[in-house]
Design an enzyme around this catalytic site. Sequence first.
Site, PDB file in Angstrom:
ATOM      1  N   LYS A  20       0.842  -1.194   0.000  1.00  0.00           N
ATOM      2  CA  LYS A  20       0.000   0.000   0.000  1.00  0.00           C
ATOM      3  C   LYS A  20       0.877   1.245   0.000  1.00  0.00           C
ATOM      4  CE  LYS A  20      -3.498  -0.289   2.864  1.00  0.00           C
ATOM      5  NZ  LYS A  20      -4.017  -0.356   4.244  1.00  0.00           N
ATOM      6  N   ARG A  83      -2.333   3.718   8.719  1.00  0.00           N
ATOM      7  CA  ARG A  83      -2.770   2.554   7.940  1.00  0.00           C
ATOM      8  C   ARG A  83      -1.694   1.469   7.909  1.00  0.00           C
ATOM      9  NH1 ARG A  83      -4.334   5.151   2.205  1.00  0.00           N
ATOM     10  NH2 ARG A  83      -5.584   3.242   2.072  1.00  0.00           N
ATOM     11  N   GLY A  92      -7.909  -6.494   4.338  1.00  0.00           N
ATOM     12  CA  GLY A  92      -8.831  -6.321   5.454  1.00  0.00           C
ATOM     13  C   GLY A  92      -8.438  -7.048   6.736  1.00  0.00           C
ATOM     14  N   MET A  94      -5.674  -6.476   8.708  1.00  0.00           N
ATOM     15  CA  MET A  94      -5.040  -5.663   9.740  1.00  0.00           C
ATOM     16  C   MET A  94      -5.822  -4.362   9.937  1.00  0.00           C
ATOM     17  SD  MET A  94      -1.039  -6.371   9.056  1.00  0.00           S
ATOM     18  CE  MET A  94      -1.148  -5.858   7.382  1.00  0.00           C
ATOM     19  N   ARG A 239      -4.154  -1.343  -6.152  1.00  0.00           N
ATOM     20  CA  ARG A 239      -3.492  -2.652  -6.171  1.00  0.00           C
ATOM     21  C   ARG A 239      -4.091  -3.443  -7.319  1.00  0.00           C
ATOM     22  NH1 ARG A 239      -6.337  -4.148  -0.566  1.00  0.00           N
ATOM     23  NH2 ARG A 239      -8.435  -3.662  -1.250  1.00  0.00           N
ATOM     24  N   HIS A 355     -17.049  -7.982   0.922  1.00  0.00           N
ATOM     25  CA  HIS A 355     -16.167  -9.107   1.229  1.00  0.00           C
ATOM     26  C   HIS A 355     -16.584 -10.375   0.482  1.00  0.00           C
ATOM     27  CE1 HIS A 355     -14.835 -12.544   3.738  1.00  0.00           C
ATOM     28  NE2 HIS A 355     -13.711 -11.860   3.739  1.00  0.00           N
ATOM     29  N   ARG A 517      -6.288 -48.826 -26.142  1.00  0.00           N
ATOM     30  CA  ARG A 517      -5.789 -49.819 -25.188  1.00  0.00           C
ATOM     31  C   ARG A 517      -6.634 -51.085 -25.282  1.00  0.00           C
ATOM     32  NH1 ARG A 517      -6.101 -48.565 -18.951  1.00  0.00           N
ATOM     33  NH2 ARG A 517      -8.280 -49.070 -19.363  1.00  0.00           N
ATOM     34  N   GLU A 621       2.856 -49.045 -16.471  1.00  0.00           N
ATOM     35  CA  GLU A 621       2.117 -48.890 -15.223  1.00  0.00           C
ATOM     36  C   GLU A 621       2.489 -49.939 -14.196  1.00  0.00           C
ATOM     37  OE1 GLU A 621      -2.092 -49.306 -16.035  1.00  0.00           O
ATOM     38  OE2 GLU A 621      -1.710 -50.807 -17.581  1.00  0.00           O
ATOM     39  N   SER A 640       3.388 -45.191 -22.900  1.00  0.00           N
ATOM     40  CA  SER A 640       2.527 -44.195 -22.267  1.00  0.00           C
ATOM     41  C   SER A 640       2.410 -44.566 -20.797  1.00  0.00           C
ATOM     42  CB  SER A 640       1.155 -44.181 -22.941  1.00  0.00           C
ATOM     43  OG  SER A 640       0.324 -43.252 -22.281  1.00  0.00           O
ATOM     44  N   GLY A 642       0.879 -44.981 -17.429  1.00  0.00           N
ATOM     45  CA  GLY A 642      -0.419 -45.006 -16.764  1.00  0.00           C
ATOM     46  C   GLY A 642      -0.152 -44.674 -15.307  1.00  0.00           C
ATOM     47  N   THR A 643      -0.179 -43.373 -15.005  1.00  0.00           N
ATOM     48  CA  THR A 643       0.327 -42.946 -13.689  1.00  0.00           C
ATOM     49  C   THR A 643      -0.595 -43.332 -12.535  1.00  0.00           C
ATOM     50  OG1 THR A 643      -0.592 -40.771 -14.172  1.00  0.00           O
ATOM     51  CG2 THR A 643       1.772 -41.069 -14.540  1.00  0.00           C
ATOM     52  N   ASN A 644      -1.861 -43.633 -12.819  1.00  0.00           N
ATOM     53  CA  ASN A 644      -2.740 -44.051 -11.709  1.00  0.00           C
ATOM     54  C   ASN A 644      -2.300 -45.401 -11.154  1.00  0.00           C
ATOM     55  OD1 ASN A 644      -4.147 -41.798 -12.441  1.00  0.00           O
ATOM     56  ND2 ASN A 644      -5.869 -42.889 -13.338  1.00  0.00           N
ATOM     57  N   CYS A 708      -0.792 -40.881 -19.728  1.00  0.00           N
ATOM     58  CA  CYS A 708      -2.241 -40.855 -19.663  1.00  0.00           C
ATOM     59  C   CYS A 708      -2.572 -41.126 -18.199  1.00  0.00           C
ATOM     60  CB  CYS A 708      -2.870 -41.882 -20.587  1.00  0.00           C
ATOM     61  SG  CYS A 708      -2.299 -43.553 -20.336  1.00  0.00           S
ATOM     62  N   TYR A 728       3.866 -35.865 -24.599  1.00  0.00           N
ATOM     63  CA  TYR A 728       2.510 -35.316 -24.518  1.00  0.00           C
ATOM     64  C   TYR A 728       1.823 -35.818 -23.253  1.00  0.00           C
ATOM     65  CZ  TYR A 728       0.935 -39.952 -25.838  1.00  0.00           C
ATOM     66  OH  TYR A 728       0.709 -41.293 -25.827  1.00  0.00           O
TER      67      TYR A 728
HETATM   68  P1  ADP Z   1      -7.505  -1.654   4.291  1.00  0.00           P
HETATM   69  O1  ADP Z   1      -6.114  -2.134   4.112  1.00  0.00           O
HETATM   70  O2  ADP Z   1      -8.266  -2.469   5.255  1.00  0.00           O
HETATM   71  O3  ADP Z   1      -8.193  -1.445   2.986  1.00  0.00           O
HETATM   72  P2  ADP Z   1      -6.991   1.156   4.367  1.00  0.00           P
HETATM   73  O4  ADP Z   1      -5.732   1.558   4.983  1.00  0.00           O
HETATM   74  O5  ADP Z   1      -7.036   1.122   2.909  1.00  0.00           O
HETATM   75  O6  ADP Z   1      -7.426  -0.236   4.997  1.00  0.00           O
HETATM   76  O7  ADP Z   1      -8.138   2.111   4.902  1.00  0.00           O
HETATM   77  C1  ADP Z   1      -9.494   1.829   4.676  1.00  0.00           C
HETATM   78  C2  ADP Z   1     -10.204   3.049   4.169  1.00  0.00           C
HETATM   79  O8  ADP Z   1     -10.069   4.129   5.060  1.00  0.00           O
HETATM   80  C3  ADP Z   1      -9.691   3.571   2.864  1.00  0.00           C
HETATM   81  O9  ADP Z   1     -10.219   2.866   1.772  1.00  0.00           O
HETATM   82  C4  ADP Z   1     -10.170   4.992   2.892  1.00  0.00           C
HETATM   83  O10 ADP Z   1     -11.480   5.056   2.415  1.00  0.00           O
HETATM   84  C5  ADP Z   1     -10.125   5.338   4.348  1.00  0.00           C
HETATM   85  N1  ADP Z   1      -8.917   6.149   4.567  1.00  0.00           N
HETATM   86  C6  ADP Z   1      -7.680   5.733   4.879  1.00  0.00           C
HETATM   87  N2  ADP Z   1      -6.830   6.773   4.939  1.00  0.00           N
HETATM   88  C7  ADP Z   1      -7.559   7.867   4.644  1.00  0.00           C
HETATM   89  C8  ADP Z   1      -7.253   9.250   4.508  1.00  0.00           C
HETATM   90  N3  ADP Z   1      -6.028   9.715   4.706  1.00  0.00           N
HETATM   91  N4  ADP Z   1      -8.248  10.086   4.183  1.00  0.00           N
HETATM   92  C9  ADP Z   1      -9.511   9.624   3.976  1.00  0.00           C
HETATM   93  N5  ADP Z   1      -9.851   8.344   4.080  1.00  0.00           N
HETATM   94  C10 ADP Z   1      -8.885   7.466   4.403  1.00  0.00           C
HETATM   95 MG    MG Z   2      -7.746  -0.283   1.566  1.00  0.00          MG
HETATM   96 MG    MG Z   3      -4.357 -49.122 -15.510  1.00  0.00          MG
END
Ligand code: ADP
Ligand code: MG
Ligand code: MG
Length: 762
Positions: A20, A83, A92, A94, A239, A355, A517, A621, A640, A642-644, A708, A728
Amino acid sequence: MAAVYRFVDDCEDKMLLGNKGANLVTMTKIGLRVPPGFIVSIEAYAEYKRTGRLPIEDIENGLRWLESVTGKRFGEGLMVSVRSSAPVSMPGMMDTMLNIKSKAHMISAIKKIFGSWDNLRAVEYRRLNNIPRDIGTSAVIQAMVMGNKDDRSGTGVVFTRNASTGERHLFGEYISRAQGEDLVSGARTPSPIEELRSAMPEVYAELESVAHTLESHFRDMQDVEFTIESGTLYILQTRAGKRSGQAAVKIAVDMAKEGLISREEAVKRVKPEDLKALLHKRVKSTEKHEVVARGLNAAPGAAAGKVVFHPLEALRLAEKNEKVILVRPETSPDDIQGIAAADGVLTSRGGLTSHAAIVTRAMGKPCICGAEEIKIDLKAEEFEARGHVVHKGMEITIDGTSGTVYLGSLPLEEVEVTAELQELLSWADGFRRLGVRANADTADMMKLAKSFGCEGIGLCRTERQFNAPERLSAIREYILARTEAEKAEALETLRLYQEQDFVAIFRELDGLPIIIRLLDLPLHEFLPSETDATVPRVREMVQQLREINPMIGHRGVRLGVTNPEIYRMQVEAICQAKSMVEPKVKVNAAVMIPQVITVQELLWVKRQVKAAGLKIGVMMETVRACMRAGKLAHEADFFSFGTNDLTQAVYSFSREDAEKKFLATYLRLGILQDNPFEIIDVKGVGRLMETAIMWARRNKKDIEIGVCGEHGGEPRSIRYFHQIGVDYVSCSAFRIPVARLVAAQAALDDKAGKTEAKIDTA
Ligand code: ADP
Ligand code: MG
Ligand code: MG
């Protein structure tokens, strides 16, 4: 090395800044509007873990610099977010803290972020994804922009292309008057991003241009987090975007055509799992089935199964091989295992970037999100929609491609190869060395395999041809015959059936090679079980043919040696069929002998059958055949593996007993790493294969060697077969696209010098 880096400093090292953080630096550098900030590095994290101390002085310098560039004082106009940012993707897992306005709060926030590397969720996620624990995270300190300031403010997430279909347009959603976390949690159902176009057209246009800039720079589809403060767009994260298998293929092909990436890159980027998901099922016919709800089509494909409301319940039922649909108001990272176990997911809240949507898309499972018309009662374990009450255990079908939920279990069918996939695979064909053939027993199966692009049949089993009722009675007559004349008569009937089958297959093949076969199954397989055998003569033969261990009993070439008339009849049927379709259709047929242990068997069979113009090869085989490969190569036209059966022989496991009784325990305890019947055992079976190949090629330099057996369609195994110089692989029709792709990837890796040839095959 410094402990703190500003976004404007010249460091984009992910190992120091995390993904990030590094991407925020990059976006700043390429001129996108990113709120200013600095990063307390992963080195500082390691130092903190060792000593408990943070680089206070550097952090204060950073803060003073932030004050000077924003022209605001910390705590008065200026607030920051803290962050987490790790060099591995842990979406999501941490913490992130917003709206921090005091120094005391901020230092504790940094500690909390550093500490969140070891929170339970993150630890579990790392365990599931095999991520080492000692990597650590950085902390990004960034000036806040306020998405909740006024009506011209908001926050959102967009993918630069459609993450479900791969089409090229912004795909995502936003919430007005809100800050980031409201969106990711799925707590509020957001508006589709198209609504931003009418609400704030200039911002939407800018977002499109940002998407373009990001794709040009990163050369991949991006998942972008943004916030709008009083009509001004700020980019907060980018990302590579997670996508469905269908989208992965389309995006790779489109980007190659747009000149963003090369064709080789496109082939390398698509993962074998993407194809598996792409060849996902769809609803066959929806006639007479009632729609109970509609929602967002979050992840494509269809699934039918029993409704469950709790992830653990999904896990429990899936372990009993039941099909389940997990129904939840929304999902969270804690539900991962249940989602993985379910065949599909249905939620009543949350949007296309919730999610549930992201996780299922990546897993290749169908998902419908935000189906607001279903009212879920988690306690009673039921949901209500359009007047129907669906309890736990009742069956529904979800179509994630259209976003439709049906009552009951609908018939599903596999999808066809899309135009994009055809194109990608045709590029792959240009890169690969390994041939790809099909295991197919009938003309219909061959037709299907051809539509997936096979180059012939590597294994045609003849026993299937005996299983239709009228044929079964013919082979039974042969087994029960008391005189030579009766035997001959029954065999003649069978020969005519086989002849017909081969004519149809040869026509379908239209000149492509086929390896047929000869009979492999023990004869008692064609008789009823002892209890069902009421006729005295049948009962007599059942008892006479009974074996203690049929797997290693009177079968394969052993049967060919004692009952040569069977092989004679089969070869005659092949030759006859060949003469019937030639010269109009060219026939490239070969005969393969199963279960061979010695060259004497091969010589004996060759003397018995009149196989003029047919190649004769050995199915490798048995362990002994591998050890005698040099000698066998003199007499065989091809090999060929026959790996099974070879795996069964090397392990002294019978597959069925192993999988039913103890293999799961072996895998759980880590005594074995993989199921050797799924993924080729390189160290045991593989060594035997390498030895056999070496001796065979020493004696017959260009002897054709194939594989095969199911391993021929499994990605890791295919890579290995490529490395050891197999010519093959032959696998079931649906695995052919994966085999074509992986064979190309293996060859491209060679080119890049990533792998060394396993053995000298010269
Ligand atoms: P995660 O890794 O869980 O996506 P982020 O660090 O991306 O967490 O933060 C989650 C959300 O918080 C971001 O998508 C953004 O919307 C909001 N956020 C983070 N930093 C800022 C900032 N400096 N200003 C406004 N919103 C922020
Ligand atoms: Mg984020
Ligand atoms: Mg066989």
